[in-house]
Design an enzyme around this catalytic site. Structure first.
Site, PDB file in Angstrom:
ATOM      1  N   LYS A   6       2.663   9.657   8.655  1.00  0.00           N
ATOM      2  CA  LYS A   6       1.944   9.156   9.830  1.00  0.00           C
ATOM      3  C   LYS A   6       2.494   9.679  11.164  1.00  0.00           C
ATOM      4  O   LYS A   6       2.218  10.797  11.536  1.00  0.00           O
ATOM      5  CB  LYS A   6       1.871   7.627   9.779  1.00  0.00           C
ATOM      6  CG  LYS A   6       0.918   7.145   8.665  1.00  0.00           C
ATOM      7  CD  LYS A   6       0.348   5.757   8.883  1.00  0.00           C
ATOM      8  CE  LYS A   6      -0.869   5.526   8.011  1.00  0.00           C
ATOM      9  NZ  LYS A   6      -0.614   4.897   6.718  1.00  0.00           N
TER      10      LYS A   6
ATOM     11  N   ASP B 241       9.089   2.324   1.661  1.00  0.00           N
ATOM     12  CA  ASP B 241       7.975   3.104   2.210  1.00  0.00           C
ATOM     13  C   ASP B 241       7.903   2.797   3.703  1.00  0.00           C
ATOM     14  O   ASP B 241       7.446   1.730   4.106  1.00  0.00           O
ATOM     15  CB  ASP B 241       6.687   2.712   1.477  1.00  0.00           C
ATOM     16  CG  ASP B 241       5.451   3.437   2.013  1.00  0.00           C
ATOM     17  OD1 ASP B 241       5.503   3.948   3.156  1.00  0.00           O
ATOM     18  OD2 ASP B 241       4.435   3.465   1.295  1.00  0.00           O
TER      19      ASP B 241
ATOM     20  N   PHE C  33       0.864  -1.187   0.000  1.00  0.00           N
ATOM     21  CA  PHE C  33       0.000   0.000   0.000  1.00  0.00           C
ATOM     22  C   PHE C  33       0.894   1.227   0.000  1.00  0.00           C
ATOM     23  O   PHE C  33       1.730   1.389   0.887  1.00  0.00           O
ATOM     24  CB  PHE C  33      -0.911   0.034   1.232  1.00  0.00           C
ATOM     25  CG  PHE C  33      -1.822   1.245   1.242  1.00  0.00           C
ATOM     26  CD1 PHE C  33      -3.061   1.203   0.618  1.00  0.00           C
ATOM     27  CD2 PHE C  33      -1.427   2.423   1.840  1.00  0.00           C
ATOM     28  CE1 PHE C  33      -3.886   2.331   0.592  1.00  0.00           C
ATOM     29  CE2 PHE C  33      -2.248   3.559   1.819  1.00  0.00           C
ATOM     30  CZ  PHE C  33      -3.491   3.503   1.192  1.00  0.00           C
TER      31      PHE C  33
HETATM   32  C1  LIG Z   1      -0.811   5.279   5.317  1.00  0.00           C
HETATM   33  C2  LIG Z   1       0.185   4.841   4.326  1.00  0.00           C
HETATM   34  C3  LIG Z   1       0.406   5.553   3.141  1.00  0.00           C
HETATM   35  C4  LIG Z   1      -0.421   6.745   2.755  1.00  0.00           C
HETATM   36  O1  LIG Z   1      -0.263   7.820   3.644  1.00  0.00           O
HETATM   37  P1  LIG Z   1      -1.366   8.993   3.673  1.00  0.00           P
HETATM   38  O2  LIG Z   1      -0.845   9.932   4.721  1.00  0.00           O
HETATM   39  O3  LIG Z   1      -2.673   8.366   3.988  1.00  0.00           O
HETATM   40  O4  LIG Z   1      -1.361   9.636   2.338  1.00  0.00           O
HETATM   41  C5  LIG Z   1       1.391   5.107   2.283  1.00  0.00           C
HETATM   42  N1  LIG Z   1       2.142   4.035   2.581  1.00  0.00           N
HETATM   43  C6  LIG Z   1       1.970   3.329   3.710  1.00  0.00           C
HETATM   44  C7  LIG Z   1       2.841   2.164   3.996  1.00  0.00           C
HETATM   45  C8  LIG Z   1       0.973   3.694   4.614  1.00  0.00           C
HETATM   46  O5  LIG Z   1       0.791   2.960   5.719  1.00  0.00           O
END
Ligand SMILES: *Cc1c(COP(=O)(O)O)cnc(C)c1O
Length: 403
Positions: A258, A229, A144
């Protein structure tokens, strides 16, 4: 203390939402009005233990005093001037993020998705510099990375939604942890491998050292960038400031968001030497990004999190939590690292029912998949909170098994 803040109450909030908000979210039937540390209170004054922290955002707990003070002070002094001028908190935060990780330059954003968007731009421009006309990006199934069109294209399960098409070209996915498939997918046109070191939204699924090493080696062989990520795994969640520190690989680029602001929106794309100078004037920008309030909040967060004692405690509490959960009837599997924990429930158990029952019992968890619970508790908790959470999950699973 359980003083409910004055408010219009759940029924009226719901009525407003029904009329005025786009129908993109499925919400739990609670209207939260106040938080402190690991606890939240709803509009009726009911107390909850929060083992989700707004999806690993309020990792220091709700309304952490150091973050509240930083936001108060900075917002009373200066809130915004744009990226047309210098501001000190942004420069200091960039230094801090770089020195704590890859040593290159930083681009700030307002969210995780946007941090990945920057990383994708870096990867594509880096590839053009290597003579690649149509750069490709490889990810794992289950990854994701966000919901804007770049990040969406790198999020295989969501990119299949044809009603949002056409998608950006050049994105490929291989089965999670399949090192051989990853090696085969990386070739002459590959700009980057973009992966999560532990897949969060997929239900806390760690990527094996073997697969991470395959990604690193495959990128090195063709000159592509390895982008990790760390939007969910970073900022101490797994018991090191960055999750990659507990793996055998070091990425060329990492993305954060986050927990970086503990509730104040901020993201960052952090580079190492190979990617630091790829973007130049005019390549990227953002009006709000790196503003004084958000970067002051993030500096306060790092002051607390970047502490060996706290990080060790996250590793110890995580082990304690996983042991407690693994001993419960109804739990088939416990996954994760530090305080990033996924629970695979016994076959036939509907995790959504368990999640709703736990909310009723005053414990907030998340249900990312039909048989999976996800726990992302605050990093500043103690064993008593863990015991309370494990106890409630045990009672819930027993209660539901009896019905
Ligand atoms: C939450 C998340 C995102 C997206 O972040 P947003 O602040 O919602 O745009 C991307 N990558 C990972 C792994 C995430 O957990």
């Amino acid at each position: 203390m359980s003083a409910a803040a004055p408010g219009i109450g759940l029924a009226e909030v719901r009525a407003l939402e029904e009329r005025y908000l786009m129908r993109t979210y499925k919400r739990g039937a609670v209207d939260f009005v106040r938080g402190e540390g690991p606890l939240l209170w709803d509009a009726d004054g009911k107390e909850y233990l929060d083992f989700l922290t707004g999806i690993s955002v309020c990792s220091l707990g709700h309304c952490h005093p150091a973050v509240v003070a930083a936001v108060r002070e900075q917002s009373a002094r200066l809130m915004h001037v744009s990226n047309l001028f210098y501001t000190e908190p942004m420069a200091r935060l960039a230094q801090r993020l770089s020195q704590s990780s890859l040593g290159g330059r930083v681009f700030f954003s307002n969210s995780g998705t946007e941090a990945n968007e920057c990383a994708i731009k870096v990867a594509r421009k880096h590839a053009h510099g290597r003579g690649i006309a149509a750069p490709e990006i490889v990810s794992f199934e289950g990854d994701f990375h966000g919901r804007s069109y770049g990040a969406l294209a790198a999020t295989p399960s969501l990119a299949r939604n044809e009603s949002l098409g056409p998608m950006l070209p050049g994105f490929h996915a291989v089965p999670r942890n399949d090192a051989a498939a990853l090696r085969a997918a990386v070739g002459a046109n590959t700009a980057a491998v973009l992966i999560e070191p532990i897949q969060g939204e997929a239900g806390i699924r760690p990527i094996s050292d073997e697969a991470l090493l395959a990604a690193r080696q495959a990128c090195d062989e063709v000159g592509a960038l390895l982008i990790l990520d760390e939007i969910q795994t970073g900022i101490g969640r797994t018991g090191s400031l960055w999750a990659y520190e507990q793996t055998p690989v070091r990425p060329d680029v990492l993305t954060s968001a986050k927990a970086l602001g503990n509730g104040v929106p901020i993201g960052a794309c952090v580079t190492g030497p190979a990617a630091a100078d790829v973007l130049g004037p005019g390549d990227h920008g953002s009006t709000f990004a790196g503003g004084p309030v958000a970067t002051s909040a993030a500096l306060a967060v790092l002051d607390v999190v970047d502490d060996p004692l706290l990080l060790r405690s996250v590793r110890e509490l995580g082990a304690e939590l996983r042991d407690g959960l693994a001993a419960l009837d109804g739990v088939a599997e416990v996954r994760g690292r530090g305080l990033m924990v996924g629970i695979g429930l016994d076959e036939g158990t509907d995790a959504a029912v368990v999640g709703a029952d736990l909310l009723e019992r005053g414990l907030i968890v998340n249900v990312p998949a039909p048989s999976t619970l996800r726990l992302l508790p605050p990093l500043l908790i103690d064993s008593s909170h863990l015991e309370r959470a494990v106890g409630l999950i045990g009672e819930s699973l027993l209660g539901l098994a009896a019905t």
